[in-house]
Write a protein that holds these residues in place. Structure first.
Motif, mmCIF file in Angstrom:
data_model
loop_
_atom_site.group_PDB
_atom_site.id
_atom_site.type_symbol
_atom_site.label_atom_id
_atom_site.label_comp_id
_atom_site.label_asym_id
_atom_site.label_seq_id
_atom_site.Cartn_x
_atom_site.Cartn_y
_atom_site.Cartn_z
ATOM 1 N N THR A 1 0.830 -1.210 0.000
ATOM 2 C CA THR A 1 0.000 0.000 0.000
ATOM 3 C C THR A 1 0.862 1.256 0.000
ATOM 4 O O THR A 1 1.999 1.256 0.472
ATOM 5 N N VAL A 2 0.268 2.319 -0.504
ATOM 6 C CA VAL A 2 0.938 3.608 -0.546
ATOM 7 C C VAL A 2 1.213 4.102 0.876
ATOM 8 O O VAL A 2 2.292 4.598 1.176
ATOM 9 N N ALA A 3 0.245 3.933 1.758
ATOM 10 C CA ALA A 3 0.405 4.397 3.143
ATOM 11 C C ALA A 3 1.568 3.694 3.839
ATOM 12 O O ALA A 3 2.342 4.319 4.559
ATOM 13 N N GLU A 4 1.709 2.385 3.615
ATOM 14 C CA GLU A 4 2.824 1.643 4.223
ATOM 15 C C GLU A 4 4.162 2.079 3.636
ATOM 16 O O GLU A 4 5.121 2.319 4.364
ATOM 17 N N ALA A 5 4.214 2.165 2.319
ATOM 18 C CA ALA A 5 5.472 2.507 1.649
ATOM 19 C C ALA A 5 5.900 3.936 1.951
ATOM 20 O O ALA A 5 7.075 4.215 2.129
ATOM 21 N N GLY A 6 4.928 4.823 2.018
ATOM 22 C CA GLY A 6 5.252 6.230 2.127
ATOM 23 C C GLY A 6 5.089 6.844 3.490
ATOM 24 O O GLY A 6 4.837 8.039 3.611
ATOM 25 N N VAL A 7 5.265 6.049 4.522
ATOM 26 C CA VAL A 7 5.090 6.548 5.881
ATOM 27 C C VAL A 7 5.849 7.849 6.111
ATOM 28 O O VAL A 7 5.329 8.787 6.695
ATOM 29 N N ASN A 8 7.087 7.943 5.671
ATOM 30 C CA ASN A 8 7.912 9.142 5.876
ATOM 31 C C ASN A 8 8.145 9.910 4.582
ATOM 32 O O ASN A 8 9.122 10.633 4.449
ATOM 33 N N CYS A 9 7.260 9.765 3.651
ATOM 34 C CA CYS A 9 7.426 10.313 2.312
ATOM 35 C C CYS A 9 7.266 11.832 2.257
ATOM 36 O O CYS A 9 6.344 12.393 2.828
ATOM 37 N N ASP A 10 8.198 12.485 1.554
ATOM 38 C CA ASP A 10 8.114 13.916 1.258
ATOM 39 C C ASP A 10 7.722 14.135 -0.199
ATOM 40 O O ASP A 10 7.081 15.116 -0.545
ATOM 41 N N ILE A 11 8.168 13.201 -1.042
ATOM 42 C CA ILE A 11 7.948 13.277 -2.487
ATOM 43 C C ILE A 11 7.359 11.955 -2.943
ATOM 44 O O ILE A 11 7.831 10.891 -2.554
ATOM 45 N N CYS A 12 6.345 12.036 -3.788
ATOM 46 C CA CYS A 12 5.726 10.826 -4.306
ATOM 47 C C CYS A 12 5.789 10.851 -5.827
ATOM 48 O O CYS A 12 5.361 11.823 -6.456
ATOM 49 N N VAL A 13 6.338 9.784 -6.406
ATOM 50 C CA VAL A 13 6.424 9.652 -7.855
ATOM 51 C C VAL A 13 5.337 8.686 -8.301
ATOM 52 O O VAL A 13 5.321 7.516 -7.900
ATOM 53 N N LEU A 14 4.423 9.193 -9.118
ATOM 54 C CA LEU A 14 3.333 8.380 -9.655
ATOM 55 C C LEU A 14 3.830 7.704 -10.922
ATOM 56 O O LEU A 14 3.972 8.348 -11.962
#
Length: 172
Positions: A52-65
């Motif tokens: 999931t996006v939420a799991e992967a991006g817990v500390n995410c500042d930038i997201c690449v779609l």
């Protein structure tokens, strides 16, 4: 911290390029629904790969779609709350930044990128366009990410990316 949504060939190339530039695997993550691909990304790059996006991006500042254009709207609307207050970079061909802005409940920190296939060997050229609200620091971050797989060129008008897309789709 950068999270990729989908771990296909282009995301893989970007992850590899970022690691070659000295970025730490701990600062990179991917949300990938395919279990085999997730395992491959973890072993190949030593990054966090989650379903999931939420799991992967817990500390995410930038997201690449990095999802296919036909899947982008569903993925973005499903994750709009998570993507709020993050720099969003889309590499989906043909999807306008203004549409992403609408799908993301008027979030405006959006950059549209059109990489070409030579990026897969670190020799690509990527056209970039940023919505007017994107600041200089965010543009620099996007250029650094896409610069990990080749050269970048900024477009002043999003319609210029249509020509970049046509050229990219025609071959190296």
């Amino acid at each position: 911290n950068i999270t990729f949504i989908c771990g296909g060939n282009m995301a893989s190339a970007m992850i590899g390029g970022l690691l070659q530039q000295g970025n730490s695997p701990e600062n990179l993550a991917v949300a990938e629904i395919n279990a085999d691909r997730r395992t491959q990304l973890q072993h190949q790059f030593g990054i966090n790969a989650s379903t999931t996006v939420a799991e992967a991006g817990v500390n995410c500042d930038i997201c690449v779609l990095a999802v296919k254009p036909q899947q982008l709207r569903a993925v973005v609307t499903e994750n709009a709350t998570f993507l709020r207050n993050k720099l969003v970079i889309s590499i989906a061909a043909g999807i306008r930044a203004t549409d992403l802005c609408i799908w993301l409940d008027n979030q405006s920190a959006i950059i549209r990128a059109m990489p070409n296939t030579p990026c897969l060997i670190g020799k690509g050229v990527t056209g970039l366009y940023a919505l007017p609200e994107v600041d200089g620091s965010q543009k620099k971050q996007a250029a650094s990410i896409l610069g990990a797989v080749g050269s970048v060129i900024w477009c002043d008008d999003e319609s210029q990316l249509d020509a970049v897309t046509a050229m990219s789709g025609s071959g190296p």
